[in-house]
Design a protein around this motif. Structure first.
Motif, PDB file in Angstrom:
ATOM      1  N   GLY A 145      11.711  -6.794  -9.513  1.00  0.00           N
ATOM      2  CA  GLY A 145      13.020  -6.222  -9.833  1.00  0.00           C
ATOM      3  C   GLY A 145      12.960  -5.229 -10.985  1.00  0.00           C
ATOM      4  O   GLY A 145      13.906  -4.491 -11.218  1.00  0.00           O
ATOM      5  N   ALA A 146      11.816  -5.198 -11.709  1.00  0.00           N
ATOM      6  CA  ALA A 146      11.735  -4.272 -12.850  1.00  0.00           C
ATOM      7  C   ALA A 146      11.479  -2.841 -12.353  1.00  0.00           C
ATOM      8  O   ALA A 146      10.910  -2.629 -11.276  1.00  0.00           O
ATOM      9  N   SER A 147      11.926  -1.866 -13.158  1.00  0.00           N
ATOM     10  CA  SER A 147      11.662  -0.471 -12.809  1.00  0.00           C
ATOM     11  C   SER A 147      11.561   0.364 -14.080  1.00  0.00           C
ATOM     12  O   SER A 147      11.981  -0.072 -15.154  1.00  0.00           O
ATOM     13  N   GLU A 148      10.999   1.564 -13.938  1.00  0.00           N
ATOM     14  CA  GLU A 148      10.799   2.455 -15.096  1.00  0.00           C
ATOM     15  C   GLU A 148      11.038   3.867 -14.575  1.00  0.00           C
ATOM     16  O   GLU A 148      10.196   4.454 -13.895  1.00  0.00           O
ATOM     17  N   VAL A 182       0.875  -1.168   0.000  1.00  0.00           N
ATOM     18  CA  VAL A 182       0.000   0.000   0.000  1.00  0.00           C
ATOM     19  C   VAL A 182       0.921   1.231   0.000  1.00  0.00           C
ATOM     20  O   VAL A 182       2.029   1.185   0.555  1.00  0.00           O
ATOM     21  N   ASN A 183       0.536   2.285  -0.699  1.00  0.00           N
ATOM     22  CA  ASN A 183       1.361   3.504  -0.758  1.00  0.00           C
ATOM     23  C   ASN A 183       2.731   3.222  -1.391  1.00  0.00           C
ATOM     24  O   ASN A 183       3.704   3.916  -1.143  1.00  0.00           O
ATOM     25  N   CYS A 184       2.810   2.130  -2.157  1.00  0.00           N
ATOM     26  CA  CYS A 184       4.050   1.704  -2.819  1.00  0.00           C
ATOM     27  C   CYS A 184       5.182   1.484  -1.806  1.00  0.00           C
ATOM     28  O   CYS A 184       6.345   1.779  -2.079  1.00  0.00           O
ATOM     29  N   GLY A 185       4.788   0.965  -0.639  1.00  0.00           N
ATOM     30  CA  GLY A 185       5.811   0.627   0.360  1.00  0.00           C
ATOM     31  C   GLY A 185       6.342   1.818   1.136  1.00  0.00           C
ATOM     32  O   GLY A 185       7.213   1.665   1.993  1.00  0.00           O
ATOM     33  N   TYR A 225      -1.830  -7.470  -8.258  1.00  0.00           N
ATOM     34  CA  TYR A 225      -1.429  -6.378  -9.160  1.00  0.00           C
ATOM     35  C   TYR A 225      -1.299  -6.797 -10.621  1.00  0.00           C
ATOM     36  O   TYR A 225      -0.842  -5.998 -11.454  1.00  0.00           O
ATOM     37  N   GLY A 226      -1.653  -8.044 -10.950  1.00  0.00           N
ATOM     38  CA  GLY A 226      -1.544  -8.516 -12.326  1.00  0.00           C
ATOM     39  C   GLY A 226      -0.112  -8.899 -12.655  1.00  0.00           C
ATOM     40  O   GLY A 226       0.793  -8.740 -11.835  1.00  0.00           O
ATOM     41  N   SER A 284       2.864  -2.344 -13.439  1.00  0.00           N
ATOM     42  CA  SER A 284       2.959  -0.945 -13.886  1.00  0.00           C
ATOM     43  C   SER A 284       1.647  -0.501 -14.537  1.00  0.00           C
ATOM     44  O   SER A 284       1.377   0.697 -14.645  1.00  0.00           O
ATOM     45  N   THR A 285       0.825  -1.470 -14.948  1.00  0.00           N
ATOM     46  CA  THR A 285      -0.450  -1.090 -15.571  1.00  0.00           C
ATOM     47  C   THR A 285      -1.605  -1.144 -14.563  1.00  0.00           C
ATOM     48  O   THR A 285      -2.746  -0.854 -14.899  1.00  0.00           O
ATOM     49  N   SER A 286      -1.292  -1.517 -13.311  1.00  0.00           N
ATOM     50  CA  SER A 286      -2.356  -1.642 -12.313  1.00  0.00           C
ATOM     51  C   SER A 286      -2.737  -0.266 -11.769  1.00  0.00           C
ATOM     52  O   SER A 286      -1.883   0.524 -11.377  1.00  0.00           O
ATOM     53  N   GLU A 287      -4.034  -0.011 -11.702  1.00  0.00           N
ATOM     54  CA  GLU A 287      -4.513   1.262 -11.133  1.00  0.00           C
ATOM     55  C   GLU A 287      -4.509   1.202  -9.598  1.00  0.00           C
ATOM     56  O   GLU A 287      -4.845   2.169  -8.931  1.00  0.00           O
ATOM     57  N   SER A 288      -4.140   0.016  -9.062  1.00  0.00           N
ATOM     58  CA  SER A 288      -4.131  -0.141  -7.599  1.00  0.00           C
ATOM     59  C   SER A 288      -2.728   0.031  -7.024  1.00  0.00           C
ATOM     60  O   SER A 288      -2.508  -0.264  -5.849  1.00  0.00           O
ATOM     61  N   TYR A 289      -1.776   0.454  -7.862  1.00  0.00           N
ATOM     62  CA  TYR A 289      -0.392   0.506  -7.399  1.00  0.00           C
ATOM     63  C   TYR A 289       0.195   1.898  -7.615  1.00  0.00           C
ATOM     64  O   TYR A 289       0.238   2.404  -8.745  1.00  0.00           O
TER      65      TYR A 289
END
Ligand code: NAD
Length: 470
Positions: free
Chosen positions: A318-321, A244-247, A278-279, A283-288
């Motif tokens: 481990g992925a990031s953007e 929640v809150n991206c950690g 989160y699927g 990165s495409t999740s509206e919940s994250y």
């Protein structure tokens, strides 16, 4: 005598100082009226603006904003309103026989002019929550929110301007220099929420004027999952608490200790459950949500780079953007103690997982480090739970869940030493902004009146009797 510089903040401080008795002598009803105005602003007038602001600041989902920013403050207001009348009344105390002829009580009086410095991670909740306690206690307040969530700060500025005159509550925006300027002023109380590093700066500045402080700080909060835990349930709950809150939550699980006999099941369930939440591409999740800014994105990416250099096993994610400040929910297995992940509070969506065979070793590991803000345990074994509670120290603990200890206003919230000084929420938060003034009223006769000089042998006998019997 004033020894602070004559600037804009000092003028604001002076105006609040002049107004403090007017505000401090307001009735229960007047304070409730202010709290109601704040509640309406959150619930109705600014609700949508708050949601949009936080989405702009770090893509925080609306539901998370409702649940973790708006709801806790409204709930705090409701709780405080229900209790405030009794907190503001005379708190009568008993009179010992030696003080016969007197009566005593505590007057909960406001501390005076207070400063609230807040962080960016729950910008609304961690600014307006303490404000509720400060208003309830009858203080004037200057607020300095975080510069890292500018949209949230702008909405709060509009709310505060709409409800209060600046000689009662004022919000000042700015970066570190603004905090530094404000900290030069002789506040009666400073309520700071943020990192332990800045907490030390705040405490040092406060010591110049002997201002009292509440320091709501952070640290590494461990989770222990023993071999009796309901793994599926534990995983689901840890995912909520961690991501929640991206950690970016002070009481988020920082790392997990899982019993080695259930480690494989735990990991398998965790990976499957993350995908359910989160699927396959979070990165495409509206919940994250996202990391708040580039600085923190780089800090967290650095921790992952360090993990790779050390050949630590990234078992999930481990992925990031960089453009989006996006970091995938990530699990790192068996981190070494000298890795960046274990040397720092993570404050992001990366979860190191360690395993254990003996609870004694887990307790020793935790006790060799700074006291955590929260310690969590998932277990069905009462003795194991009791062992961890009795053999560790932490600001708070939640058994078979996480974060929820924050939401019970009957519990004090805060850390211990490195994770904080003082408590917030409910009566505990009210007390932080209150001087518990002792008042003793002598009525016509006082036993102590018999013992004034000259000290005769008769008076000595009375003292002897007092020492023996009272
Ligand atoms: P931070 O300490 O960097 O900043 C907090 C506030 O202090 C901001 O308003 C900032 O402008 C101000 N500040 C920063 N540097 C300063 C300086 N040198 N002098 C004076 N003021 C300064 O913290 P943050 O990054 O906003 O928040 C993250 C930290 O806060 C984490 O450690 C987290 O665990 C902790 N935290 C604790 C709680 C709690 O309730 N215990 C809640 C949320 C966050």
């Amino acid at each position: 005598m004033k020894d602070y510089t004559d600037n804009m903040h000092a003028a604001l401080f002076e105006s609040q100082k002049s107004n403090q008795f007017k505000v401090g002598n307001t009735s229960y009803k007047a304070r409730v009226k202010k709290l109601n105005a704040l509640k309406k602003a959150l619930e109705v007038d600014f609700k949508q603006e708050i949601r949009e602001a936080l989405y702009k600041d770090f893509r925080k989902p609306h539901l998370e904003t409702d649940l973790t920013e708006i709801y806790p403050v409204i709930d705090e207001i409701k709780f405080v309103k229900g209790q405030l009348k009794s907190w503001l009344g005379r708190q009568k105390v008993d009179t010992p026989i030696a003080l016969l002829g007197s009566s005593s009580w505590i007057k909960n009086e406001p501390k005076g002019v207070c400063l609230i410095i807040s962080p960016w991670n729950f910008p609304i909740n961690l600014t307006l929550g303490p404000l509720v306690s400060a208003i309830a206690a009858g203080n004037t307040v200057i607020i300095k929110p975080s510069e890292m969530t500018p949209n949230a700060s702008n909405v709060m500025s509009k709310m505060i301007t709409a409800i209060f005159n600046t000689d009662e509550v004022a919000l000042v925006q700015g970066e570190v220099e603004t905090s530094t300027e404000l900290l030069k002023l002789p506040f009666n109380h400073i309520f700071f929420t943020g990192s332990p590093q800045v907490g030390k700066i705040v405490m040092k500045a406060a010591s110049k004027h002997l201002s009292s402080v509440t320091l709501e700080l952070g640290g590494k909060s461990p989770v222990i999952v023993d071999d009796t835990a309901d793994i599926a349930r534990a995983v689901k709950r840890i995912i909520f608490g961690k991501f929640v809150n991206c950690g970016q939550t002070c009481i988020a699980p920082d790392y997990v200790f899982v019993h080695q006999s259930v480690k494989d099941t735990f990991l398998k369930t965790f990976k499957e459950s993350l995908t359910e939440h989160y699927g396959s591409n979070p990165s495409t999740s509206e919940s994250y949500a996202r990391i708040v800014n580039q600085k923190h994105f780089k800090r967290l990416s650095g921790y992952l780079d360090d993990a790779k250099v050390r050949n630590l096993e990234i078992v999930h994610g481990g992925a990031s953007e960089e453009k989006q400040n996006y970091i995938e929910p990530t699990l790192v297995l068996d981190p070494t103690d000298d890795s960046d992940l274990m040397q720092n509070e993570i404050f992001g969506p990366i979860l190191p997982i360690k395993s254990f065979s003996k609870l004694e070793d887990v307790a020793s590991y935790i006790n060799e480090r700074e006291k955590p803000l929260a310690l969590y345990m998932f277990s069905k074994h009462k003795k194991n739970v009791q062992f961890m509670i009795n053999n560790t120290r932490a600001g708070g603990t939640c058994i078979n869940h996480n974060l929820l200890q924050y939401l019970n206003h009957n519990l004090p919230f805060g850390g211990s030493n490195h994770s904080g000084i003082g408590k917030s929420h409910g009566y505990f938060g009210f007390l932080e902004f209150t001087n518990q003034r002792s008042i003793l009223k002598q009525h016509t006769f006082g036993a102590v009146d018999l013992l004034t000089p000259p000290y005769t042998s008769f008076k000595q006998k009375l003292v002897d009797l007092t020492l023996k019997w009272f």
